[in-house]
Enzyme design. Structure first.
Site, PDB file in Angstrom:
ATOM      1  N   GLN A 135      -9.964  -7.557  11.931  1.00 27.86           N
ATOM      2  CA  GLN A 135     -11.083  -8.460  12.259  1.00 27.86           C
ATOM      3  C   GLN A 135     -10.760  -9.413  13.423  1.00 27.86           C
ATOM      4  O   GLN A 135     -11.544  -9.517  14.369  1.00 27.86           O
ATOM      5  CB  GLN A 135     -11.514  -9.252  11.021  1.00 27.86           C
ATOM      6  CG  GLN A 135     -12.689  -8.632  10.285  1.00 27.86           C
ATOM      7  CD  GLN A 135     -13.885  -8.375  11.182  1.00 27.86           C
ATOM      8  OE1 GLN A 135     -14.260  -9.199  12.016  1.00 27.86           O
ATOM      9  NE2 GLN A 135     -14.506  -7.214  11.032  1.00 27.86           N
ATOM     10  N   GLU A 164       0.837  -1.209   0.000  1.00 27.60           N
ATOM     11  CA  GLU A 164       0.000   0.000   0.000  1.00 27.60           C
ATOM     12  C   GLU A 164       0.869   1.255   0.000  1.00 27.60           C
ATOM     13  O   GLU A 164       0.587   2.218  -0.706  1.00 27.60           O
ATOM     14  CB  GLU A 164      -0.944  -0.019   1.208  1.00 27.60           C
ATOM     15  CG  GLU A 164      -2.013  -1.087   1.044  1.00 27.60           C
ATOM     16  CD  GLU A 164      -3.025  -1.176   2.181  1.00 27.60           C
ATOM     17  OE1 GLU A 164      -4.097  -1.749   1.939  1.00 27.60           O
ATOM     18  OE2 GLU A 164      -2.759  -0.687   3.286  1.00 27.60           O
TER      19      GLU A 164
HETATM   20  C1  FAD Z   1       0.265   0.478   8.746  1.00 23.85           C
HETATM   21  C2  FAD Z   1      -0.728  -0.610   9.070  1.00 23.85           C
HETATM   22  C3  FAD Z   1      -1.716  -0.927   8.141  1.00 23.85           C
HETATM   23  C4  FAD Z   1      -2.651  -1.914   8.452  1.00 23.85           C
HETATM   24  N1  FAD Z   1      -3.631  -2.214   7.534  1.00 23.85           N
HETATM   25  C5  FAD Z   1      -4.572  -3.120   7.845  1.00 23.85           C
HETATM   26  C6  FAD Z   1      -5.653  -3.393   6.949  1.00 23.85           C
HETATM   27  O1  FAD Z   1      -5.734  -2.829   5.858  1.00 23.85           O
HETATM   28  N2  FAD Z   1      -6.603  -4.300   7.343  1.00 23.85           N
HETATM   29  C7  FAD Z   1      -6.538  -4.934   8.553  1.00 23.85           C
HETATM   30  O2  FAD Z   1      -7.423  -5.727   8.869  1.00 23.85           O
HETATM   31  N3  FAD Z   1      -5.538  -4.709   9.405  1.00 23.85           N
HETATM   32  C8  FAD Z   1      -4.555  -3.811   9.088  1.00 23.85           C
HETATM   33  N4  FAD Z   1      -3.539  -3.570   9.963  1.00 23.85           N
HETATM   34  C9  FAD Z   1      -3.480  -4.332  11.218  1.00 23.85           C
HETATM   35  C10 FAD Z   1      -4.442  -3.780  12.244  1.00 23.85           C
HETATM   36  O3  FAD Z   1      -4.351  -2.366  12.293  1.00 23.85           O
HETATM   37  C11 FAD Z   1      -4.084  -4.399  13.582  1.00 23.85           C
HETATM   38  O4  FAD Z   1      -4.183  -5.790  13.451  1.00 23.85           O
HETATM   39  C12 FAD Z   1      -5.015  -3.904  14.670  1.00 23.85           C
HETATM   40  O5  FAD Z   1      -4.833  -2.512  14.858  1.00 23.85           O
HETATM   41  C13 FAD Z   1      -4.748  -4.649  15.963  1.00 23.85           C
HETATM   42  O6  FAD Z   1      -5.614  -4.148  16.927  1.00 23.85           O
HETATM   43  P1  FAD Z   1      -5.205  -4.176  18.466  1.00 23.85           P
HETATM   44  O7  FAD Z   1      -6.368  -3.625  19.196  1.00 23.85           O
HETATM   45  O8  FAD Z   1      -4.701  -5.504  18.816  1.00 23.85           O
HETATM   46  O9  FAD Z   1      -3.971  -3.181  18.573  1.00 23.85           O
HETATM   47  P2  FAD Z   1      -3.853  -1.637  18.194  1.00 23.85           P
HETATM   48  O10 FAD Z   1      -4.910  -1.215  17.265  1.00 23.85           O
HETATM   49  O11 FAD Z   1      -2.444  -1.446  17.787  1.00 23.85           O
HETATM   50  O12 FAD Z   1      -4.104  -0.892  19.585  1.00 23.85           O
HETATM   51  C14 FAD Z   1      -3.218  -1.023  20.662  1.00 23.85           C
HETATM   52  C15 FAD Z   1      -3.407   0.147  21.597  1.00 23.85           C
HETATM   53  O13 FAD Z   1      -2.671  -0.104  22.788  1.00 23.85           O
HETATM   54  C16 FAD Z   1      -2.011   1.066  23.204  1.00 23.85           C
HETATM   55  N5  FAD Z   1      -0.842   0.650  23.982  1.00 23.85           N
HETATM   56  C17 FAD Z   1       0.226  -0.061  23.568  1.00 23.85           C
HETATM   57  N6  FAD Z   1       1.053  -0.334  24.585  1.00 23.85           N
HETATM   58  C18 FAD Z   1       0.501   0.228  25.685  1.00 23.85           C
HETATM   59  C19 FAD Z   1       0.873   0.259  27.063  1.00 23.85           C
HETATM   60  N7  FAD Z   1       1.976  -0.336  27.500  1.00 23.85           N
HETATM   61  N8  FAD Z   1       0.084   0.932  27.910  1.00 23.85           N
HETATM   62  C20 FAD Z   1      -1.049   1.553  27.488  1.00 23.85           C
HETATM   63  N9  FAD Z   1      -1.458   1.518  26.205  1.00 23.85           N
HETATM   64  C21 FAD Z   1      -0.701   0.857  25.316  1.00 23.85           C
HETATM   65  C22 FAD Z   1      -1.668   1.784  21.908  1.00 23.85           C
HETATM   66  O14 FAD Z   1      -1.498   3.183  22.115  1.00 23.85           O
HETATM   67  C23 FAD Z   1      -2.894   1.462  21.053  1.00 23.85           C
HETATM   68  O15 FAD Z   1      -3.887   2.449  21.147  1.00 23.85           O
HETATM   69  C24 FAD Z   1      -2.588  -2.590   9.693  1.00 23.85           C
HETATM   70  C25 FAD Z   1      -1.590  -2.266  10.609  1.00 23.85           C
HETATM   71  C26 FAD Z   1      -0.666  -1.281  10.309  1.00 23.85           C
HETATM   72  C27 FAD Z   1       0.401  -0.932  11.300  1.00 23.85           C
END
Ligand code: FAD
Length: 405
Positions: A303, A159
């Site tokens: 997802q 992308e």
């Molecule tokens: C550039 C990029 C593009 C992507 N594109 C896609 C896509 O097109 N389609 C798709 O399905 N997925 C995509 N993904 C993957 C998707 O974004 C992730 O799988 C998803 O965000 C995971 O969700 P999560 O809630 O596990 O973590 P996150 O969304 O990363 O959230 C984690 C949160 O925890 C907080 N945090 C971290 N450590 C600490 C701590 N020690 N104390 C307090 N807070 C903390 C962070 O600030 C953050 O807000 C992409 C990822 C990236 C990086």
């Protein structure tokens, strides 16, 4: 207590808000980041605010509490988490959803010189560095001579490479008429033999063709050995000039995870039982990118994060009601990636594979719909429409500040 206001944490908090419970959402940032569109911020297509949603707004609407802070320790014996500022937050049940962080795999120079794309600040830093390099060349009248290297042929890498190539092909002539676009190279380096490993072979081949059509130099079967400020060294010793290197090659868990004393599996992810409780801990759940279920784990995508977040929260509800927990089952809703204007790939259930304009419109609609907040949706729709409809004339790059050296 839910730690992390990403896809998993917000999904968990939303479910927990329906129970008779006191729910606190903790995040180190005051906003939730929509990572899938960060590359648009990095390439001047979206405003940074379009991909950020205030956590306080989210919690107010759901009657939850928010605590700003970084969790640096988990004291399972005393049922409390410790924030970096030293404060302890007690919990009855804990859902950990702190996502993923960049993994440089120890490649020399990568951490110092390559840009990553996990946070809004990363995206702004990359955009500003890109604009600074273009501006410097325009001022010097060197007529271009700029090489952008993207490391990693997964969705983020393709992308970003696709958007950089379109920026060069369409926008450069208007925004920087002094520069010769033919002297700006976009090189995508992938160590395996194909791009987009999670997708079907036909979609992978389509992606490769589309990138090449946009002038991206795709180097498959090529590992990066070192990154310097002005070049990357490939396996075998070849040195490629790199005015800017984007690292989209791998993920690990945030560095604090190591100090939590919880069982870590592949990639440092927290090992969970089938009900998503962290192994050996009855009151701690893990969800999203941070959790690993089984040896391989689910793909680190939105997802799985949403579904595991919801499931973890539902299990807390069951435990509060004195019911046994249930195993998590993933419902695959498909995967998507976009290469550029009217070019995307979508692999949906029932072996439905889309590509081209249909997939691009599906990608656009889904991403706008998934953004949090009506204002962000409206603003992202306007900015992306502006980008993709105006690109033949090449106008409208969103710029920031030129970083001071
Ligand atoms: C550039 C990029 C593009 C992507 N594109 C896609 C896509 O097109 N389609 C798709 O399905 N997925 C995509 N993904 C993957 C998707 O974004 C992730 O799988 C998803 O965000 C995971 O969700 P999560 O809630 O596990 O973590 P996150 O969304 O990363 O959230 C984690 C949160 O925890 C907080 N945090 C971290 N450590 C600490 C701590 N020690 N104390 C307090 N807070 C903390 C962070 O600030 C953050 O807000 C992409 C990822 C990236 C990086």
């Amino acid at each position: 207590v839910v730690v992390g206001a990403g896809f998993a944490g917000l999904a968990a908090a939303k479910v927990l808000s329906r129970f008779d419970a006191d729910v606190t959402l903790v995040d180190r940032r005051i906003y939730s980041t929509f990572q899938p569109l960060l590359y648009q911020v990095a390439t001047g297509g979206l405003n940074p605010g379009d991909v950020a949603y205030s956590v306080r707004t989210f919690v107010r609407r759901k009657h939850l509490h928010y605590r700003h802070g970084t969790v640096c320790a988990v004291d399972a014996d005393h049922q409390e988490i410790i924030l970096e500022v030293g404060e302890a937050l007690p919990y009855d049940y804990l859902v950990l959803a702190t996502g993923a962080a960049v993994n440089h795999f120890g490649v020399p120079g990568a951490a110092e010189h390559a840009f990553s794309l996990y946070t809004r600040s990363d995206a702004i830093a990359l955009r500003d560095a890109l604009m600074a390099r273009l501006e410097r060349r325009a001022e010097a009248g060197t007529g271009g001579g700029l090489t952008l290297v993207v490391v990693g042929g997964g969705p983020t890498g393709i992308e970003t490479a696709g958007a950089l190539a379109e920026l060069r092909n369409a926008a450069l002539a208007v925004a920087f008429p002094e520069l010769d676009r033919h002297q700006m190279r976009v090189v995508l380096v992938e160590q395996s033999q194909e791009l987009l490993g999670l997708f079907a072979p036909a979609l992978r081949r389509y992606t490769l063709r589309q990138l090449q059509r946009r002038g991206v130099e795709v180097r498959l079967n090529t590992a990066i050995r070192a990154v310097a400020a002005d070049r990357v060294t490939l396996e075998g010793g070849e040195s490629v000039p790199a005015d800017l290197t984007v690292w989209a090659a791998g993920v690990t868990v945030p560095p604090e995870t190591k100090g939590w004393g919880l069982p870590q599996g592949r990639g440092g992810r927290l090992e969970v039982e089938t009900d998503l409780r962290v192994k050996g801990h009855d009151r701690i759940f893990a969800a999203g990118d941070l959790a690993i279920l089984g040896a391989e784990g689910l793909p680190q995508l939105a997802q799985p994060a949403i579904q595991t977040g919801r499931h973890a929260a539902r299990q807390v509800g069951r435990l509060l009601r004195g019911e046994p927990t249930e195993p998590f089952r993933y419902r695959d809703k498909g995967i998507m990636a976009t290469i550029g204007r009217r070019a995307a790939v979508a692999q949906l259930p029932f072996r439905i594979h889309l590509r081209g304009t249909v997939a691009f419109l599906a990608w656009l609609g889904l991403h706008i719909d998934m953004l949090l907040g009506h204002r962000n949706r409206a603003s992202a729709l306007l900015n992306l429409s502006w980008r993709y409809l105006s690109w033949p004339e090449g106008s409208g790059i969103i710029v920031g500040d030129i970083p001071e050296d």
